[in-house]
Design a protein around this motif. Structure first.
Motif, PDB file in Angstrom:
ATOM      1  N   ASP A 281      57.903  80.129  36.765  1.00  0.00           N
ATOM      2  CA  ASP A 281      58.509  81.246  36.022  1.00  0.00           C
ATOM      3  C   ASP A 281      59.577  80.770  35.044  1.00  0.00           C
ATOM      4  O   ASP A 281      59.676  81.283  33.924  1.00  0.00           O
ATOM      5  CB  ASP A 281      59.121  82.258  37.004  1.00  0.00           C
ATOM      6  CG  ASP A 281      58.045  83.047  37.731  1.00  0.00           C
ATOM      7  OD1 ASP A 281      56.883  83.014  37.269  1.00  0.00           O
ATOM      8  OD2 ASP A 281      58.353  83.671  38.762  1.00  0.00           O
ATOM      9  N   ASP A 282      60.385  79.807  35.468  1.00  0.00           N
ATOM     10  CA  ASP A 282      61.458  79.322  34.583  1.00  0.00           C
ATOM     11  C   ASP A 282      60.898  78.691  33.318  1.00  0.00           C
ATOM     12  O   ASP A 282      61.492  78.801  32.238  1.00  0.00           O
ATOM     13  CB  ASP A 282      62.334  78.307  35.324  1.00  0.00           C
ATOM     14  CG  ASP A 282      63.129  78.945  36.447  1.00  0.00           C
ATOM     15  OD1 ASP A 282      63.268  80.180  36.422  1.00  0.00           O
ATOM     16  OD2 ASP A 282      63.591  78.208  37.340  1.00  0.00           O
ATOM     17  N   TYR A 283      59.755  78.024  33.416  1.00  0.00           N
ATOM     18  CA  TYR A 283      59.148  77.389  32.249  1.00  0.00           C
ATOM     19  C   TYR A 283      58.687  78.442  31.228  1.00  0.00           C
ATOM     20  O   TYR A 283      58.733  78.218  30.024  1.00  0.00           O
ATOM     21  CB  TYR A 283      57.945  76.529  32.666  1.00  0.00           C
ATOM     22  CG  TYR A 283      58.311  75.342  33.513  1.00  0.00           C
ATOM     23  CD1 TYR A 283      58.802  74.176  32.929  1.00  0.00           C
ATOM     24  CD2 TYR A 283      58.170  75.379  34.891  1.00  0.00           C
ATOM     25  CE1 TYR A 283      59.139  73.076  33.705  1.00  0.00           C
ATOM     26  CE2 TYR A 283      58.512  74.282  35.678  1.00  0.00           C
ATOM     27  CZ  TYR A 283      58.993  73.138  35.080  1.00  0.00           C
ATOM     28  OH  TYR A 283      59.335  72.062  35.844  1.00  0.00           O
ATOM     29  N   ARG A 284      58.246  79.587  31.721  1.00  0.00           N
ATOM     30  CA  ARG A 284      57.678  80.602  30.835  1.00  0.00           C
ATOM     31  C   ARG A 284      58.738  81.309  30.011  1.00  0.00           C
ATOM     32  O   ARG A 284      58.419  81.961  29.010  1.00  0.00           O
ATOM     33  CB  ARG A 284      56.875  81.619  31.658  1.00  0.00           C
ATOM     34  CG  ARG A 284      55.742  80.959  32.421  1.00  0.00           C
ATOM     35  CD  ARG A 284      54.972  81.930  33.304  1.00  0.00           C
ATOM     36  NE  ARG A 284      54.098  81.181  34.206  1.00  0.00           N
ATOM     37  CZ  ARG A 284      52.951  80.619  33.858  1.00  0.00           C
ATOM     38  NH1 ARG A 284      52.526  80.747  32.624  1.00  0.00           N
ATOM     39  NH2 ARG A 284      52.225  79.942  34.726  1.00  0.00           N
ATOM     40  N   GLN A 285      59.998  81.201  30.414  1.00  0.00           N
ATOM     41  CA  GLN A 285      61.080  81.834  29.657  1.00  0.00           C
ATOM     42  C   GLN A 285      61.485  81.015  28.448  1.00  0.00           C
ATOM     43  O   GLN A 285      62.145  81.523  27.541  1.00  0.00           O
ATOM     44  CB  GLN A 285      62.292  82.030  30.584  1.00  0.00           C
ATOM     45  CG  GLN A 285      62.002  82.725  31.899  1.00  0.00           C
ATOM     46  CD  GLN A 285      61.372  84.086  31.711  1.00  0.00           C
ATOM     47  OE1 GLN A 285      61.749  84.848  30.813  1.00  0.00           O
ATOM     48  NE2 GLN A 285      60.390  84.415  32.561  1.00  0.00           N
ATOM     49  N   ASP A 286      61.121  79.749  28.436  1.00  0.00           N
ATOM     50  CA  ASP A 286      61.525  78.826  27.367  1.00  0.00           C
ATOM     51  C   ASP A 286      60.265  78.251  26.720  1.00  0.00           C
ATOM     52  O   ASP A 286      59.533  77.489  27.359  1.00  0.00           O
ATOM     53  CB  ASP A 286      62.390  77.715  27.956  1.00  0.00           C
ATOM     54  CG  ASP A 286      62.919  76.752  26.898  1.00  0.00           C
ATOM     55  OD1 ASP A 286      62.367  76.732  25.792  1.00  0.00           O
ATOM     56  OD2 ASP A 286      63.880  76.012  27.205  1.00  0.00           O
ATOM     57  N   PRO A 287      59.973  78.584  25.459  1.00  0.00           N
ATOM     58  CA  PRO A 287      58.749  78.100  24.794  1.00  0.00           C
ATOM     59  C   PRO A 287      58.611  76.578  24.823  1.00  0.00           C
ATOM     60  O   PRO A 287      57.515  76.050  25.004  1.00  0.00           O
ATOM     61  CB  PRO A 287      58.898  78.617  23.360  1.00  0.00           C
ATOM     62  CG  PRO A 287      59.780  79.814  23.483  1.00  0.00           C
ATOM     63  CD  PRO A 287      60.736  79.493  24.597  1.00  0.00           C
ATOM     64  N   GLY A 288      59.732  75.872  24.662  1.00  0.00           N
ATOM     65  CA  GLY A 288      59.680  74.412  24.667  1.00  0.00           C
ATOM     66  C   GLY A 288      59.273  73.872  26.022  1.00  0.00           C
ATOM     67  O   GLY A 288      58.422  72.971  26.122  1.00  0.00           O
ATOM     68  N   ARG A 289      59.851  74.421  27.072  1.00  0.00           N
ATOM     69  CA  ARG A 289      59.519  73.971  28.422  1.00  0.00           C
ATOM     70  C   ARG A 289      58.108  74.408  28.808  1.00  0.00           C
ATOM     71  O   ARG A 289      57.396  73.689  29.510  1.00  0.00           O
ATOM     72  CB  ARG A 289      60.521  74.528  29.429  1.00  0.00           C
ATOM     73  CG  ARG A 289      61.937  74.015  29.226  1.00  0.00           C
ATOM     74  CD  ARG A 289      62.875  74.560  30.278  1.00  0.00           C
ATOM     75  NE  ARG A 289      62.586  74.016  31.593  1.00  0.00           N
ATOM     76  CZ  ARG A 289      63.102  74.496  32.725  1.00  0.00           C
ATOM     77  NH1 ARG A 289      63.924  75.533  32.688  1.00  0.00           N
ATOM     78  NH2 ARG A 289      62.807  73.939  33.878  1.00  0.00           N
ATOM     79  N   PHE A 290      57.688  75.591  28.354  1.00  0.00           N
ATOM     80  CA  PHE A 290      56.330  76.038  28.658  1.00  0.00           C
ATOM     81  C   PHE A 290      55.296  75.130  27.993  1.00  0.00           C
ATOM     82  O   PHE A 290      54.230  74.869  28.550  1.00  0.00           O
ATOM     83  CB  PHE A 290      56.121  77.487  28.197  1.00  0.00           C
ATOM     84  CG  PHE A 290      54.731  77.987  28.457  1.00  0.00           C
ATOM     85  CD1 PHE A 290      54.310  78.259  29.745  1.00  0.00           C
ATOM     86  CD2 PHE A 290      53.819  78.154  27.410  1.00  0.00           C
ATOM     87  CE1 PHE A 290      53.021  78.704  30.005  1.00  0.00           C
ATOM     88  CE2 PHE A 290      52.531  78.595  27.654  1.00  0.00           C
ATOM     89  CZ  PHE A 290      52.123  78.879  28.951  1.00  0.00           C
ATOM     90  N   HIS A 291      55.617  74.648  26.806  1.00  0.00           N
ATOM     91  CA  HIS A 291      54.708  73.747  26.113  1.00  0.00           C
ATOM     92  C   HIS A 291      54.489  72.478  26.953  1.00  0.00           C
ATOM     93  O   HIS A 291      53.363  71.989  27.074  1.00  0.00           O
ATOM     94  CB  HIS A 291      55.287  73.391  24.744  1.00  0.00           C
ATOM     95  CG  HIS A 291      54.399  72.481  23.939  1.00  0.00           C
ATOM     96  ND1 HIS A 291      53.258  72.915  23.312  1.00  0.00           N
ATOM     97  CD2 HIS A 291      54.481  71.146  23.692  1.00  0.00           C
ATOM     98  CE1 HIS A 291      52.678  71.904  22.705  1.00  0.00           C
ATOM     99  NE2 HIS A 291      53.403  70.821  22.914  1.00  0.00           N
ATOM    100  N   LYS A 292      55.574  71.940  27.536  1.00  0.00           N
ATOM    101  CA  LYS A 292      55.444  70.756  28.399  1.00  0.00           C
ATOM    102  C   LYS A 292      54.637  71.095  29.653  1.00  0.00           C
ATOM    103  O   LYS A 292      53.792  70.311  30.091  1.00  0.00           O
ATOM    104  CB  LYS A 292      56.828  70.252  28.803  1.00  0.00           C
ATOM    105  CG  LYS A 292      57.633  69.653  27.653  1.00  0.00           C
ATOM    106  CD  LYS A 292      58.981  69.170  28.145  1.00  0.00           C
ATOM    107  CE  LYS A 292      59.805  68.571  27.007  1.00  0.00           C
ATOM    108  NZ  LYS A 292      61.147  68.128  27.467  1.00  0.00           N
ATOM    109  N   TYR A 293      54.902  72.280  30.225  1.00  0.00           N
ATOM    110  CA  TYR A 293      54.159  72.728  31.413  1.00  0.00           C
ATOM    111  C   TYR A 293      52.669  72.829  31.097  1.00  0.00           C
ATOM    112  O   TYR A 293      51.818  72.352  31.867  1.00  0.00           O
ATOM    113  CB  TYR A 293      54.708  74.089  31.858  1.00  0.00           C
ATOM    114  CG  TYR A 293      53.884  74.791  32.908  1.00  0.00           C
ATOM    115  CD1 TYR A 293      53.973  74.456  34.255  1.00  0.00           C
ATOM    116  CD2 TYR A 293      52.986  75.811  32.549  1.00  0.00           C
ATOM    117  CE1 TYR A 293      53.219  75.102  35.215  1.00  0.00           C
ATOM    118  CE2 TYR A 293      52.222  76.467  33.499  1.00  0.00           C
ATOM    119  CZ  TYR A 293      52.341  76.105  34.832  1.00  0.00           C
ATOM    120  OH  TYR A 293      51.585  76.752  35.791  1.00  0.00           O
TER     121      TYR A 293
END
Length: 597
Positions: free
Chosen positions: A373-385
């Motif tokens: 969930d935390d990754y989905r709040q941040d586009p940059g982190r979601f991209h890495k995920y």
């Protein structure tokens, strides 16, 4: 001295044995008519009155019946020595000592402690000036129970042998004759009361000086005997100082743990099963797999050990796996065996047991998704995920393709069945796989069940509010089943939500009517909603295209092979993104180095 004392003290070898045999034989013939005194009186200068008194007993006391014996072996000379003691002190040798002990009263003479520090014949032969390893072995062969007798200070024979640096054969013999189990009785293990103190000393109080002997003893025991030795109360069967394995010295404890391993390789974690099914005769244990002698696993590999008491469910479990050699880089490691195939369990009285050992992951994909969930709040982190999980999804796709290449359909691809083992992601749940075109029970598919397994009956108004669903009992195993489940897996990993929410409080997924109605009503409209949700999550249109292709309502419209799925542009796009990220990091590293040049 009796003639027996003289012979024991002065003769040796075969001549001594012949003479002793004649004397002992004559003594036994005359035994019914003999009444010898154990303790002789020392003749001293005395008055006639005193001499008269000696005709009865010393100092005029009555002769004690217990001081009388018919056995020459028990008579002591003026030095207080029996013939056996004379033979020991004069180093007469094992032949003389063995002959004396076998004579009438010989065993009693061997057990009798001396008047100084309570040492019996075994203690005298183990240490000090009378030490004689050959005689020790002869004595133990004739009367093994003497190994359980401590001296006047409480020192066990095995303890004395270790302190005296007796040969290995002596230490081994002492521990074997004092074992608390009968080595000849492999099945019905019965503890021998009063035995076991030597084993306890060797494993707990010997600073691992004789670890080779510990290992040798364990190697000749059955599994049940090994368990008895490990969980014996330290100090012997009558003591309560904790078990041997809990107090053992480091190397001994390692040997005990190794010996306790089920069929020589599995070490149980905990004493009770994590799951059981009485009708199937199944118990599941957590264990560590240390491999075989040829292929050891250094620190052990976590496994779930399924133990069946019935052969039929066991054969059903492994029916599709027996003849196939899988690539363990793609799928979990599965081993199966019958315990009677192993020598330690081959007895006719040993219970039948059939086992399946399944590699256990350190992480499952469902946990990764639950924490995303935390990754989905941040586009940059979601991209890495997204970059990382796409690699995992492709590996799972390759694993399914590997199964299909062997003619098997997984039929239950899901988040919990994707696990990480070391640094590799693999497909789990192999034991439920079926051959192509075989009947797959729908209850075994879990929440990855496809729409074609259901039949929808709308309510009287033609709607879904009161609709009912019939679940087919079986489906034919096909690529379409795994394609649907893989599309569902991709959706849940990328979007972070279940494709069809099931009520987890229910005992089984097929009891959730509303979820089954949603599955049975799956159509092109629902599929468009899925596409929109994937795009909105940030996974992109290529991901949406692949997922929608896998989740087509009709099995015929889904990919016909996993080669087709793995050739989709989505994977190439993700590979290009990863390559670009690596090149960017490399350039950043070069720039930083230039700053310091």
């Amino acid at each position: 001295n009796l003639p027996l004392h003289v012979a024991a003290a002065n003769l040796s070898g075969d001549l001594g044995v012949d003479v002793l045999f004649l004397l002992l034989d004559e003594g036994e013939k005359q035994a019914p008519n003999l009444c010898l005194r154990r303790h002789t009186r020392v003749k001293t200068m005395s008055s006639p009155d005193e001499e008269d008194a000696e005709d009865g007993a010393p100092d005029g006391t009555a002769v004690d019946d217990e001081d009388e014996t018919p056995f020459c072996n028990l008579v002591k000379n003026k030095d207080g020595n029996t013939p056996l003691r004379e033979a020991i002190e004069t180093h007469a040798g094992w032949q003389i000592i063995e002959m004396l002990i076998q004579g009438g009263g010989g065993e009693e003479a061997a057990l009798e402690p001396d008047k100084y520090d309570g040492q019996n014949a075994l203690h005298l032969l183990i240490r000090g000036e009378y030490a004689d390893p050959a005689s020790v072995l002869s004595l133990l062969k004739i009367m093994p129970r003497i190994a359980t007798c401590p001296d006047g200070e409480g020192v066990l024979p095995i303890e004395a042998a270790c302190m005296a640096s007796m040969p290995r054969a002596v230490v081994l013999a002492l521990v074997l004759v004092d074992l608390p189990v009968d080595l000849d009785d492999k099945d019905a293990v019965k503890v021998r009361e009063g035995h076991g103190a030597s084993w306890s000393f060797l494993t707990c109080d010997c600073d691992d000086a004789h670890i080779d002997i510990v290992e040798e003893v364990l190697s000749i025991c059955s599994y049940r005997q090994t368990r008895e030795l490990c969980f014996l109360r330290s100090g012997g069967s009558t003591h309560n100082d904790g078990t041997v394995i809990s107090r053992a010295t480091p190397k001994a404890k390692a040997a005990l743990r190794k010996a306790l391993r089920f069929v020589g390789r599995y070490e149980f974690l905990g004493s009770s099963p994590v799951h059981s099914d009485a009708p199937e005769g199944l118990k599941v244990f957590e264990a560590l797999d240390f491999g075989t002698y040829e292929n050891p696993i250094q620190d052990g590999r976590a496994v779930l050990l399924k133990c069946f008491s019935k052969e039929e469910p066991y054969l059903n479990e492994i029916s599709e796996l027996k003849e196939i050699e899988f690539d363990t880089n793609c799928v979990e490691v599965v081993n199966f065996f019958c315990i009677r195939d192993f020598e330690a369990y081959s007895s006719a009285n040993a219970p039948e047991q059939f086992c399946v050992a399944v590699e256990k992951p350190s992480l499952v994909l469902s946990r990764v998704v639950a924490g995303s969930d935390d990754y989905r709040q941040d586009p940059g982190r979601f991209h890495k995920y997204l970059t990382r999980v796409s690699m995992v999804l492709r590996l799972i796709g390759k694993s399914i393709n590997h199964l299909h290449g062997h003619g098997l359909v997984h039929s239950n691809v899901s988040l919990p069945n994707c696990g990480k083992f070391g640094d590799k992601w693999k497909l789990m749940g192999l034991t439920g796989a079926k051959l192509f075109d075989e009947d797959v029970p729908t209850w075994s598919m879990g929440e990855g069940i496809p729409p074609e397994a259901t039949e929808l009956f709308p309510d009287k108004n033609g709607g879904l509010d009161e609709a009912t669903v019939k679940l087919q009992e079986t489906l034919k195993a096909s690529t379409a089943i795994d394609a649907w489940a893989f599309g569902k897996l991709m959706y849940e990993v990328l979007v972070g939500e279940p494709l069809i929410p099931f009520d987890y409080s229910m005992d089984a997924f097929y009891n959730d009517r509303s979820a089954l109605v949603a599955l049975a009503a799956w159509d092109e409209s629902t599929l468009r909603d899925v596409v929109n949700e994937v795009v909105e999550s940030g996974a992109g249109t290529l991901a949406a295209d692949l997922i929608s292709h896998c989740l087509c309502p009709s099995p015929k419209d889904r990919p016909q092979s996993f080669d087709e799925i793995l050739a989709h542009p989505f994977w190439k796009d993700q590979r290009s993104i990863r390559k670009g990220v690596k090149e960017k990091k490399k350039k950043q590293g070069v720039s930083k180095r230039r700053m310091f040049v």
